[in-house]
Design a protein around this motif. Structure first.
Motif, PDB file in Angstrom:
ATOM      1  N   ASP A 307      24.964  35.766  46.204  1.00 14.87           N
ATOM      2  CA  ASP A 307      26.083  35.663  45.026  1.00 14.87           C
ATOM      3  C   ASP A 307      26.899  36.663  45.194  1.00 14.87           C
ATOM      4  OD1 ASP A 307      25.742  32.742  44.687  1.00 14.87           O
ATOM      5  OD2 ASP A 307      25.003  33.000  42.540  1.00 14.87           O
ATOM      6  N   ALA A 308      28.206  36.536  45.085  1.00 11.10           N
ATOM      7  CA  ALA A 308      29.027  37.407  44.959  1.00 11.10           C
ATOM      8  C   ALA A 308      30.226  36.969  43.935  1.00 11.10           C
ATOM      9  CB  ALA A 308      29.701  38.152  46.071  1.00 11.10           C
ATOM     10  N   TYR A 309      30.742  37.908  42.983  1.00  6.81           N
ATOM     11  CA  TYR A 309      31.660  37.318  42.083  1.00  6.81           C
ATOM     12  C   TYR A 309      32.747  38.462  42.101  1.00  6.81           C
ATOM     13  CZ  TYR A 309      27.755  34.663  40.392  1.00  6.81           C
ATOM     14  OH  TYR A 309      26.757  33.711  40.094  1.00  6.81           O
ATOM     15  N   MET A 310      33.844  38.103  41.862  1.00  8.55           N
ATOM     16  CA  MET A 310      34.908  39.032  41.743  1.00  8.55           C
ATOM     17  C   MET A 310      35.924  38.475  40.588  1.00  8.55           C
ATOM     18  SD  MET A 310      38.282  40.063  44.395  1.00  8.55           S
ATOM     19  CE  MET A 310      38.998  38.288  44.105  1.00  8.55           C
ATOM     20  N   THR A 311      36.441  39.691  39.858  1.00  4.58           N
ATOM     21  CA  THR A 311      37.517  39.264  38.775  1.00  4.58           C
ATOM     22  C   THR A 311      38.476  40.459  39.030  1.00  4.58           C
ATOM     23  OG1 THR A 311      36.517  40.444  37.069  1.00  4.58           O
ATOM     24  CG2 THR A 311      35.843  38.180  37.197  1.00  4.58           C
ATOM     25  N   VAL A 312      39.775  39.851  38.698  1.00  3.57           N
ATOM     26  CA  VAL A 312      41.093  40.817  38.712  1.00  3.57           C
ATOM     27  C   VAL A 312      41.710  40.736  37.520  1.00  3.57           C
ATOM     28  CG1 VAL A 312      43.045  41.642  40.054  1.00  3.57           C
ATOM     29  CG2 VAL A 312      40.819  40.974  41.268  1.00  3.57           C
ATOM     30  N   ASP A 313      41.788  41.512  36.919  1.00  2.00           N
ATOM     31  CA  ASP A 313      43.089  41.614  35.693  1.00  2.00           C
ATOM     32  C   ASP A 313      43.637  42.817  35.489  1.00  2.00           C
ATOM     33  OD1 ASP A 313      44.174  40.893  33.297  1.00  2.00           O
ATOM     34  OD2 ASP A 313      42.588  40.518  32.148  1.00  2.00           O
ATOM     35  N   MET A 314      44.569  42.907  36.300  1.00  4.47           N
ATOM     36  CA  MET A 314      45.555  44.211  36.149  1.00  4.47           C
ATOM     37  C   MET A 314      46.882  43.968  36.960  1.00  4.47           C
ATOM     38  SD  MET A 314      43.887  46.062  39.701  1.00  4.47           S
ATOM     39  CE  MET A 314      44.824  47.547  39.546  1.00  4.47           C
ATOM     40  N   MET A 315      47.708  44.792  36.471  1.00  7.01           N
ATOM     41  CA  MET A 315      49.151  44.940  36.993  1.00  7.01           C
ATOM     42  C   MET A 315      49.688  43.382  37.120  1.00  7.01           C
ATOM     43  SD  MET A 315      48.552  47.874  40.106  1.00  7.01           S
ATOM     44  CE  MET A 315      50.491  47.853  40.436  1.00  7.01           C
ATOM     45  N   GLY A 316      49.512  42.722  36.013  1.00  7.73           N
ATOM     46  CA  GLY A 316      50.219  41.461  35.940  1.00  7.73           C
ATOM     47  C   GLY A 316      49.373  40.332  36.756  1.00  7.73           C
ATOM     48  N   ILE A 317      48.285  40.872  37.426  1.00  9.90           N
ATOM     49  CA  ILE A 317      47.632  39.798  38.148  1.00  9.90           C
ATOM     50  C   ILE A 317      46.413  39.547  37.452  1.00  9.90           C
ATOM     51  CG2 ILE A 317      46.475  39.329  40.505  1.00  9.90           C
ATOM     52  CD1 ILE A 317      48.308  41.364  41.774  1.00  9.90           C
TER      53      ILE A 317
END
Length: 867
Positions: A307-317
């Motif tokens: 299981d792999a998870y990714m979250t992105v919360d940067m530079m408006g993304i």
């Protein structure tokens, strides 16, 4: 070697629906299920559910989850649908055995030393395997910056915002040691728009926690040098059958995307990993990996569910994604071994192949380490190195002896011709994780959109045949590339680049540059770039044609021919960026660059004489004349300095220059790759680069012409100390053997920065020196040393450790017979992208000044060709 055929399945089967909960009836997300008879692993979904097609028969399920007791459940498949709910009890860890007293070492370190020592054995344990894998990836983009919508196709971006994108694949995967993967995609189902599809992504499955780097970028907690980057603490021990399992918390010493935090579960005596739950996060980007390891064959623990998870919360993304993989091993081949005692338990040297003298010597050292009662962290590092010497395949050792690196991609992928035509029945019998409501809805919405688009495509309209107006406007303003056939292109810079420069000698330069490039054969390519610019202050035209022929790809052959009549910087090798000179002239009436006119023709050839030995030869003929300022216009007034280089009192007399150059660059053991077009590209070397250059100015006997001989040598290198620290140096020394007739353009010039902003790299330039002041026609010595670290001073503050910038220290020396100068400084920056620093200079031993410098080294690509 021993080969074991584990299992083979057909499509016709019954369905097992499982639900994994705790004693309160709540689902246990991502619980791990392993079917012994099939050698197959599954990671339950967020609702604790699994779904798998099985043939009739009896099976043994190992079901486990972090914090719960492992349960072994016999299951009989005797009807079309079998449903089972499995309740896991909370695990009671033995804490009294792991109590840490003040001043005593945490017992986790003793376990980790043994696990680190054994890591090379498990890294090379598997010779080959064949498997089937169900992979599912989902991603949802919630927010995209407005600027990205403007520059990209806003319609396509709007189609994916706040919509769940999903891709499922069923694959055959074959592995051959040390790192060859063959993936055949048997089936694919996806609603991801064309161009954004990530079907076939296998990076997590090709990653190995026993390798020093996990997924090529992250430092493994089992790396030989792991104690330099991680702290470990024992959180408990539990008994599973006859094996004790240690639950160890991994804590990174620094907050960095290359380091993990989380938990690693180690099996006593064998010192292998049973389960992994690790997370890394930096500057709004978070990755989490959960991997379950099962005993596929006695003493062979392999990953069976991911299981792999990714979250992105940067530079408006703002976005989030998840990736699941379920592996079934069909055939497994491991090294036959005989076990002997070592400092870390059981070592297994190969039995089939004769052991080399190096392996025998490594084993002797391992025997000595085994005699130590209390091994240290350093001993664990030594053990890992020795174990690698014993177990590393000869293929990898031979590869290190050769300089050609293998292609970067570990996976060769093929797609079955029927992959995109599989029906719902196929997926019902293949899918091991039931689709959740949002996933089902996403598939339905995608099917509806496809039908609408097909209907719209069948409507023939006049508008459909017209070019996209926005595309043509963008190309007209910012330039573009037009294709002619398959191998030929014409590039232009666009209207925004028609006035690329302003200086006080020329005024505004108004014109265009075109580039025609082509690849007539696989072995050769070329480019021809004519340019012409009208000079408003001189009311004349500067013109230039540059041509490049790339040949002999395995030797990186390159022939450059250039001719023209244009203004040029006196410092032809290390001059300032002309865009910065333009801005300084327009806003501040500053002109750090001094210009002369040259009418010239030149030819330069570069080719490998041998691997790492690069030969450059050149010849040029120039007619040079001095220029004066022809305008003083600037936005806010001011008087520019005369167009005479610093240190010179009179304008340069008109003359001709005929010169020849020879240069040799040698880098020992320079590793390289061969691209698909057959062209060689250098990658790295553990050794410095040595350079020797000779330049001769020929006296042609027709009045004012050059006559000199110049010789110089240099050495440069970048040394990686560890993952976060590196040091670099550059030393250059030279002399004019004769200087009967040497004019200022042929002086030795240095990389200096007169302004506070520059395009020069801080690693080999002087931040506070005025241009041309140290230029010489005698002897010289310059030396640069720089040290860069992700954690030097302010980055050690906890609230800054998650930042991406690095810190650097600099020391520089410049000596000529007339004077000497030293400089020191400190900067923060982002690799090769940009740096901001403060520097202090000394004239001899006397304080000379202090200043701030902002550098953008990548801006060198914008330098004008007219230098």
């Amino acid at each position: 070697m021993s080969a074991v055929c584990l299992f083979s399945t057909g499509i016709s089967a019954q369905t097992f629906n499982g639900k994994i909960t705790n004693d309160k009836g709540l689902p246990i997300p991502n619980a791990a299920l392993y079917i012994r008879e099939l050698a197959q692993g599954i990671m339950a979904d967020d609702n604790g559910a699994v779904q798998i097609a099985l043939k009739e028969g009896s099976y043994t399920f190992d079901i486990s989850s972090l914090g719960y007791e492992k349960k072994i459940v016999p299951v009989t498949i005797d009807k079309p649908v079998v449903t089972l709910t499995v309740v896991l009890d909370e695990k009671a860890y033995s804490l009294h055995e792991v109590t840490v007293s003040a001043g005593r070492e945490d017992p986790a370190y003793a376990v980790m030393r043994k696990a680190i020592g054994m890591a090379p054995y498990y890294l090379f344990q598997v010779k080959s395997y064949e498997s089937e894998a169900y992979l599912k990836g989902t991603i949802k983009v919630e927010k995209i910056p407005a600027l990205l919508k403007i520059t990209a196709n806003s319609k396509e971006l709007n189609d994916i915002i706040n919509k769940l994108l999903i891709v499922e694949t069923q694959n055959e995967i074959k592995f051959t040691s040390p790192d060859k993967y063959e993936q055949k995609v048997l089936a694919v189902s996806s609603n991801i728009p064309s161009g954004l599809d990530f079907a076939g992504s296998m990076s997590i499955m090709t990653s190995n926690i026993y390798s020093p780097t996990f997924d090529d970028d992250f430092i493994s907690p089992l790396a030989p040098y792991a104690f330099s980057y991680y702290k470990f603490s024992m959180e408990g021990r539990s008994l599973e059958g006859e094996r004790w399992i240690s639950k160890i918390r991994v804590v990174p010493k620094k907050k960095n995307l290359k380091l993990f935090g989380g938990w690693i579960y180690i099996v006593d005596d064998s010192w292998n990993v049973q389960f992994l739950d690790i997370t890394t996060s930096q500057s709004g980007v978070t990755f989490r990996y959960k991997i379950n390891y099962s005993e596929v064959k006695p003493s062979a623990f392999l990953p069976t569910a991911f299981d792999a998870y990714m979250t992105v919360d940067m530079m408006g993304i703002k976005a989030g994604g998840k990736y699941n993989a379920s592996i079934q091993y069909l055939k497994l081949e491991i090294n036959d071994v005989q076990h002997i005692s070592t400092p870390v338990g059981k070592v297994a040297p190969p039995r089939e192949k004769a052991r080399t003298p190096k392996q025998l010597k490594a084993q002797e050292k391992l025997d000595k380490l085994s005699a130590k009662e209390k091994p240290t962290n350093r001993d664990a590092y030594k053990t890992a190195k020795l174990m690698r010497e014993v177990f590393e395949p000869e293929e990898i050792k031979r590869q290190r002896d050769t300089l050609e690196l293998l292609p970067r991609g570990k996976v060769s992928m093929s797609i079955d011709s029927l992959a995109e035509t599989r029906d719902s029945l196929y997926w019902a019998e293949t899918r091991v994780l039931p689709l959740q409501e949002e996933e089902i809805g996403s598939y339905r919405e995608s099917d509806s959109l496809k039908r609408d688009r097909t209907s719209a495509a069948n409507e023939i309209t006049v508008a459909a045949s017209l070019p996209h107006a926005g595309k043509w406007i963008n190309m007209s303003l910012f330039g573009g590339r037009l294709g002619f056939g398959k191998n030929y292109y014409l590039s232009y810079r666009g209207l925004m680049a028609t006035v690329p420069e302003y200086n006080f000698a020329d005024g505004f330069r108004i014109g265009e540059k075109l580039t025609f490039e082509g690849t007539p054969t696989k072995q050769t390519s070329f480019s021809v770039s004519p340019s012409a610019y009208y000079l408003t202050a001189r009311r004349t035209i500067n013109r230039q044609v540059d041509g490049t022929l790339r040949y002999a790809p395995s030797k990186i052959g390159e022939l450059n021919v250039s001719l023209g009549n244009t203004s040029a910087d006196f410092n032809r090798d290390n001059g300032d960026m002309r865009l910065i000179n333009s801005l300084a002239s327009l806003f501040f009436a500053r002109n750090p660059i001094r210009f002369y006119q040259r009418k010239y023709a030149s030819v330069v050839n570069r080719i490998d004489a041998a691997n790492g030995l690069r030969l450059e030869t050149g010849f040029a003929r120039e007619k040079r004349t001095a220029l004066e300022n022809n305008t003083s216009y600037s936005f806010f007034g001011g008087t520019p300095a005369p167009n005479i280089p610093g240190g010179q009192s009179l304008p340069m007399p008109a003359h001709t220059a005929t010169r020849a150059t020879v240069r040799l660059d040698y880098t020992p053991r320079h590793y390289y790759r061969i691209r698909s077009n057959g062209r060689k590209y250098y990658e790295y070397s553990p050794y410095p680069t040595f350079t020797v250059g000779y330049e001769k100015g020929f006296y042609t006997g027709n009045g004012a012409s050059t006559s000199y001989n110049r010789l110089e040598a240099s050495i440069r290198q970048k040394i990686t100390i560890n993952m976060f620290d590196k040091i670099g140096y550059f030393v250059n020394v030279g002399t004019f053997l004769s200087s009967d007739r040497v004019y200022f353009p042929d002086f030795k010039h240095f990389n200096t920065n007169e302004l506070w902003i520059t395009a020069s790299s801080p690693e080999n330039s002087f931040g506070l020196l005025e241009n041309y002041t140290f230029s010489t026609s005698e002897r010289w010595l310059q030396a640069h040393v720089n040290y860069s670290s992700m954690y030097l001073f302010i980055k050690n503050l906890p609230f800054l450790q998650n930042s991406l910038f690095e810190e650097s220290l600099y020391a520089r020396l410049l000596w000529t017979p007339a004077k000497d100068y030293t400089e020191a400084g400190y900067s923060i920056g982002f690799g090769d992208v940009g740096h901001a620093g403060v520097f202090v200079g000394f004239d001899g031993w006397k304080y000379d000044g202090i200043g701030i410098t902002i550098s953008f080294p990548l801006s060198n690509i914008l330098k004008s060709e007219g230098k």
